[in-house]
Design an enzyme around this catalytic site. Sequence first.
Site, short mmCIF file in Angstrom:
data_model
loop_
_atom_site.label_atom_id
_atom_site.label_comp_id
_atom_site.label_asym_id
_atom_site.label_seq_id
_atom_site.Cartn_x
_atom_site.Cartn_y
_atom_site.Cartn_z
N HIS A 261 0.81 -1.22 0.00
CA HIS A 261 0.00 0.00 0.00
C HIS A 261 0.85 1.28 0.00
CE1 HIS A 261 -3.40 -2.60 1.10
NE2 HIS A 261 -2.72 -3.05 2.12
O1 RIB Z 1 -5.02 -0.09 4.81
C1 RIB Z 1 -3.63 -0.08 4.60
C2 RIB Z 1 -2.98 1.02 5.36
O2 RIB Z 1 -3.20 0.83 6.76
C3 RIB Z 1 -1.45 1.06 5.19
O3 RIB Z 1 -1.01 2.38 5.32
C4 RIB Z 1 -0.97 0.25 6.34
O4 RIB Z 1 0.36 0.60 6.75
C5 RIB Z 1 -1.95 0.63 7.41
O5 RIB Z 1 -1.50 1.87 7.97
#
Ligand code: RIB
Length: 309
Positions: free
Chosen positions: A238
């Site tokens: 992500h």
């Molecule tokens: O949903 C994914 C996000 O939530 C990413 O930034 C992960 O590190 C968590 O913070």
Amino acid sequence: MTERPRIILDCDPGVDDAMAIIAAARWADLVGITTVAGNVELEHTTANACRMRELLGLDVEVHAGAEGPLVGAQEFAHEVHGATGLGSLVLPDPARGADSDDAVGWLVETTRAEEGLHLVPIGPLTNVALALRADPGMADRVSSITLMGGAALSVGNVTAAAEFNVYADPEAADEVFRSSAPLTMLGLNLTHQVRMGSAHGRVCATFGTPVGDAMAELLEFYTTFHVAEEETEDGPVHDPCAVLAVTHPHLFDMESRPVHVEVDGTHTRGMTVVDERGPRAEGPHNCDVAYGADAEALIDLVMQAVRDA
Ligand code: RIB
Ligand code: CA
């Protein structure tokens, strides 16, 4: 060589946040790091940011921020990132700790001292919302707020409707999305297209470097979770997507959309409601939403950042 974009990373390390710090160190001009509670407790997210700073030999400040959401219960993701946030990766305790516990004041001060910075939040948006409360003019001084969070097309991970960063502090996200800041959203609909796993980790392990070894460990842990949870051999990376959306925007397909954050819904609290109705869409198109990307090119950039570290 074109100037590298100057960015501030606001993060909750976090396995994929650690990957984003590696990517930012290579591809951006990293002005500083602010930390927020999110994946794990603030003491761990801050220590992990300091650990990554030392692993990468960065001379940037780290400022600790909010310990929890503006209102409501605190959410963590220990099951995804491990008890202290970097999975099974063990890095030495940082010799240099946080440079302050006033991330909000530093965000305001730094964006006043230099206009045109990119603010890249990849955790809950509490620090960003508090900085906008302290100085609404920050919205007009930054080049962008390019965030990993939310989702278009009704994708959720913490609930059927909500993504973790927004769900962990919906009120903060709502204030950020209602600000006049130039927003770009890398939501789950995009990040789920960018996936790495053990195979990439095995390549990183051949680099024979501390960063290569660290990335191999992070990927091994991350894959184990996703194999168990999603029965896939890889997991969505992500947070690096938000950094690369600033440094390599040509690799992304963005559409301007009205985006609202639901804070009240029984089943939808923390949902980013993206109005996909085209000409009939209501409200200001307040956000560039990412729908597609050259995932292979992004993964190559992450791998090159590890290799070059
Ligand atoms: O949903 C994914 C996000 O939530 C990413 O930034 C992960 O590190 C968590 O913070
Ligand atoms: Ca994160």
